[in-house]
Design a protein around this motif. Structure first.
Motif, PDB file in Angstrom:
ATOM      1  N   ALA A 118       0.842  -1.204   0.000  1.00 41.62           N
ATOM      2  CA  ALA A 118       0.000   0.000   0.000  1.00 41.62           C
ATOM      3  C   ALA A 118       0.871   1.246   0.000  1.00 41.62           C
ATOM      4  O   ALA A 118       1.917   1.268   0.645  1.00 41.62           O
ATOM      5  N   VAL A 141      -5.561   3.698   6.549  1.00 36.06           N
ATOM      6  CA  VAL A 141      -5.132   2.815   7.634  1.00 36.06           C
ATOM      7  C   VAL A 141      -4.011   3.504   8.394  1.00 36.06           C
ATOM      8  O   VAL A 141      -3.055   4.006   7.796  1.00 36.06           O
ATOM      9  N   LYS A 143      -1.118   3.084  11.259  1.00 33.04           N
ATOM     10  CA  LYS A 143      -0.362   2.004  11.914  1.00 33.04           C
ATOM     11  C   LYS A 143       0.712   2.573  12.835  1.00 33.04           C
ATOM     12  O   LYS A 143       1.502   3.418  12.418  1.00 33.04           O
ATOM     13  N   VAL A 153      -3.089  -1.304  14.539  1.00 30.35           N
ATOM     14  CA  VAL A 153      -3.538  -0.942  13.192  1.00 30.35           C
ATOM     15  C   VAL A 153      -4.994  -0.511  13.264  1.00 30.35           C
ATOM     16  O   VAL A 153      -5.841  -1.261  13.734  1.00 30.35           O
ATOM     17  N   GLU A 186      -2.751   3.779   2.343  1.00 36.91           N
ATOM     18  CA  GLU A 186      -3.944   3.555   1.542  1.00 36.91           C
ATOM     19  C   GLU A 186      -4.640   2.279   2.017  1.00 36.91           C
ATOM     20  O   GLU A 186      -3.966   1.309   2.391  1.00 36.91           O
ATOM     21  N   TYR A 187      -5.964   2.298   2.015  1.00 35.29           N
ATOM     22  CA  TYR A 187      -6.755   1.130   2.412  1.00 35.29           C
ATOM     23  C   TYR A 187      -6.866   0.194   1.210  1.00 35.29           C
ATOM     24  O   TYR A 187      -7.296   0.607   0.137  1.00 35.29           O
ATOM     25  N   LEU A 188      -6.475  -1.045   1.392  1.00 34.60           N
ATOM     26  CA  LEU A 188      -6.505  -2.006   0.282  1.00 34.60           C
ATOM     27  C   LEU A 188      -7.730  -2.899   0.395  1.00 34.60           C
ATOM     28  O   LEU A 188      -8.071  -3.360   1.481  1.00 34.60           O
ATOM     29  N   GLU A 192      -7.315 -11.601   2.328  1.00 31.52           N
ATOM     30  CA  GLU A 192      -5.982 -11.750   2.917  1.00 31.52           C
ATOM     31  C   GLU A 192      -5.472 -13.185   2.842  1.00 31.52           C
ATOM     32  O   GLU A 192      -6.251 -14.130   2.723  1.00 31.52           O
ATOM     33  N   ASN A 224      -9.426  -4.848  15.532  1.00 32.86           N
ATOM     34  CA  ASN A 224      -8.462  -5.918  15.267  1.00 32.86           C
ATOM     35  C   ASN A 224      -8.038  -6.583  16.570  1.00 32.86           C
ATOM     36  O   ASN A 224      -7.955  -5.936  17.610  1.00 32.86           O
ATOM     37  N   MET A 273      -2.475  -9.013   0.858  1.00 32.74           N
ATOM     38  CA  MET A 273      -3.839  -8.701   0.420  1.00 32.74           C
ATOM     39  C   MET A 273      -3.899  -9.040  -1.066  1.00 32.74           C
ATOM     40  O   MET A 273      -3.068  -8.560  -1.846  1.00 32.74           O
ATOM     41  N   GLU A 283       2.051  -6.557   5.649  1.00 36.53           N
ATOM     42  CA  GLU A 283       3.089  -6.464   6.686  1.00 36.53           C
ATOM     43  C   GLU A 283       3.978  -7.695   6.593  1.00 36.53           C
ATOM     44  O   GLU A 283       3.608  -8.702   5.982  1.00 36.53           O
TER      45      GLU A 283
HETATM   46  P1  AMP Z   1      -0.933  -5.595   9.977  1.00 38.23           P
HETATM   47  O1  AMP Z   1      -0.597  -5.756  11.433  1.00 38.23           O
HETATM   48  O2  AMP Z   1      -0.208  -4.497   9.289  1.00 38.23           O
HETATM   49  O3  AMP Z   1      -1.034  -6.872   9.197  1.00 38.23           O
HETATM   50  O4  AMP Z   1      -2.455  -5.167  10.002  1.00 38.23           O
HETATM   51  C1  AMP Z   1      -3.417  -5.915  10.699  1.00 38.23           C
HETATM   52  C2  AMP Z   1      -4.644  -6.079   9.847  1.00 38.23           C
HETATM   53  O5  AMP Z   1      -5.161  -4.790   9.482  1.00 38.23           O
HETATM   54  C3  AMP Z   1      -4.389  -6.778   8.521  1.00 38.23           C
HETATM   55  O6  AMP Z   1      -4.392  -8.166   8.654  1.00 38.23           O
HETATM   56  C4  AMP Z   1      -5.559  -6.272   7.731  1.00 38.23           C
HETATM   57  O7  AMP Z   1      -6.747  -6.948   8.084  1.00 38.23           O
HETATM   58  C5  AMP Z   1      -5.688  -4.837   8.178  1.00 38.23           C
HETATM   59  N1  AMP Z   1      -4.880  -3.962   7.305  1.00 38.23           N
HETATM   60  C6  AMP Z   1      -3.587  -3.591   7.474  1.00 38.23           C
HETATM   61  N2  AMP Z   1      -3.168  -2.789   6.483  1.00 38.23           N
HETATM   62  C7  AMP Z   1      -4.217  -2.640   5.657  1.00 38.23           C
HETATM   63  C8  AMP Z   1      -4.424  -1.916   4.440  1.00 38.23           C
HETATM   64  N3  AMP Z   1      -3.467  -1.159   3.904  1.00 38.23           N
HETATM   65  N4  AMP Z   1      -5.624  -2.011   3.859  1.00 38.23           N
HETATM   66  C9  AMP Z   1      -6.619  -2.747   4.401  1.00 38.23           C
HETATM   67  N5  AMP Z   1      -6.492  -3.439   5.548  1.00 38.23           N
HETATM   68  C10 AMP Z   1      -5.313  -3.391   6.175  1.00 38.23           C
END
Ligand code: AMP
Ligand code: GLY
Length: 423
Positions: A118, A141, A143, A153, A186-188, A192, A224, A273, A283
């Motif tokens: 993203a 998003v 983080k 997140v 950016e939101y994707l 997953e 989450n 994703m 990630e």
């Molecule tokens: P991460 O710890 O970065 O994997 O984020 C935890 C969860 O947040 C991911 O498994 C996704 O469900 C969601 N997520 C993280 N980044 C994005 C993104 N850019 N777009 C959409 N969902 C996201």
């Protein structure tokens, strides 16, 4: 051999359970472990982050191998410490673990290697981050840069939510140091997939694909969590995607790490994703996933121990891994209130009945023994895995086992692997 598994969650129970099946293993220790690991291994009352005490224990016990479950001891440099003390350990060094412990480091590495991910901006000044919100299209998003137990997140559907997340992370210190710097990305859209790779510095072997469910409520609603369930294989994975994954993600990330002078040895788990046959990295994690491990390991027919040894020794290329073709579904039973505040010390009923079901394996997480009973001791309490010839039958069996178990205030999702069954 004498082996220590560091950690006390469902992932560590699964690792100890799998390693115990190895003909070369004589004794397994878990630090600190839980009531489930106590049934198959020897729990040692040392916290997963007390690195000097762990190294002392490894020396005094003359351990042959230590396997690290969680991210925090890796980020704190447990592998560097053990290697310096000539103790054998599975996991990446502190600098290699930055791929997980700093989302900014991971983003920069991905940018340098053109790894699809993203689009993102990073901030260390909250005013700048707040101003930036004015020019964004939502959702975005937010983080926290550092480790936050899978909770750092925030998907922000609008500017008000984004601003409150920024304030909470950067100004109110809701994740401590981990949230002083942030990434806004950016939101994707898409579905997953979790891939696990045993990486030996130069080469790697992929494990079977899996998918986890991060949100706390059915229908992917609510905040989450660390993970409320998983299934393996992931339904959105294919040989074509695997080729793309190797070319666009795995080889470049290892190249990028080597360019930084970093040799990664251990388990690398990119979260992806996938949308319209393209994939992007959400990630990187530098350790086994929780609860993916509880779904993947029951499908692994090969002995895990030689695979871990080959990864440490730079010989993973010589390994083949045999898999059970059956599907696995893992349902997490959590304490009411998780991922927020929850009660502990509540007695758990029905574990023995559920464990009697065919092809069911119960991995314990936040549990401990008190007055002869097993009681809750954490947010995620149990991970119940079932195997089945189809995803549907694995799912039915997993929920049969789940419904035999009860504790006051328990919560679990009813829709784990549902999309994999209904399409
Ligand atoms: P991460 O710890 O970065 O994997 O984020 C935890 C969860 O947040 C991911 O498994 C996704 O469900 C969601 N997520 C993280 N980044 C994005 C993104 N850019 N777009 C959409 N969902 C996201
Ligand atoms: N299942 C998510 C994680 O282990 O990070």
């Amino acid at each position: 051999m004498k082996i220590l598994v560091i950690g006390g969650g469902g992932r560590e129970h699964a690792l100890a359970w799998k390693l115990k099946q190895s003909p070369d293993v004589d004794r397994i220790f878990c630090a600190p472990g839980n009531a489930g690991t106590a049934q198959i291994a020897e729990n040692v009352a040392i916290s997963a982050t007390d690195l000097p005490a762990l190294a002392r224990f490894a020396k005094e016990t003359r351990l042959d191998l230590t396997v690290v479950g969680p991210d925090d001891p890796l980020a704190a440099g447990i592998v560097d410490l053990f290697v310096a003390e000539k103790l054998r350990i599975f996991g990446p060094t502190r600098s290699a673990a930055r791929i997980e412990s700093s989302k900014i480091f991971a983003k920069e590495l991905m940018r340098a290697q053109n790894i699809p991910t993203a689009k993102a901006s990073t901030f260390s000044d909250s005013d700048e981050a707040l101003r930036y919100c004015g020019q964004l299209q939502f959702p975005v998003v937010i983080k926290a840069d550092g480790l936050a137990l899978g909770k750092g997140v925030i998907v922000a559907p609008d500017s008000a939510t984004a601003k409150s997340a920024i304030n909470s992370m950067m100004n109110e210190g809701s994740f401590g140091e981990a949230g002083r710097r942030i990434v806004i990305e950016e939101y994707l859209l898409g579905s997953e997939c979790s891939l696990h790779a045993l990486v030996d510095g130069k080469n790697y072997r992929l494990l079977e694909s899996a998918r986890d469910h991060k949100r706390v409520f059915d229908g992917d609603k609510g905040p989450n969590t660390g993970g409320m369930g998983a299934f393996s294989p992931a339904i959105n994975w294919s040989p074509d995607l695997e080729l793309q994954f190797e070319e666009e993600i795995m080889r470049p990330v290892l190249r990028g790490l080597l360019n930084e002078g970093i040799t990664f040895r251990g388990l690398l788990y990119p979260g992806l994703m996938i949308a319209s046959d393209r994939m992007r990295v959400l990630e990187f994690n530098c350790r086994f996933g929780d609860p993916e491990t509880q779904a993947i390991l029951p499908r692994m027919k090969s002995d895990l121990l030689p695979l871990l040894a080959a990864t440490i020794d730079g010989e993973v290329d010589n390994c083949t891994i045999e898999w059970d073709k059956r599907a696995a579904v893992t349902v997490v039973i959590a304490s009411g209130g998780y991922p927020g505040k929850y009660k502990t010390g509540t007695p758990i009923f029905g574990l023995a009945e559920a464990a009697k079901l065919k092809d069911v394996q119960i991995f314990q997480a936040g549990t401990r023994r008190a007055n002869g009973e097993i009681v809750t001791a954490g947010g995620r309490v149990l991970a119940v895995t079932a195997l089945g010839s189809t995803m549907g039958s694995a799912r039915t069996r997993a929920y049969e086992a789940v419904s035999a178990i009860h504790f006051d205030g328990c919560q679990y999702r009813r829709d784990i692997a549902l999309a994999a069954v209904t399409g």
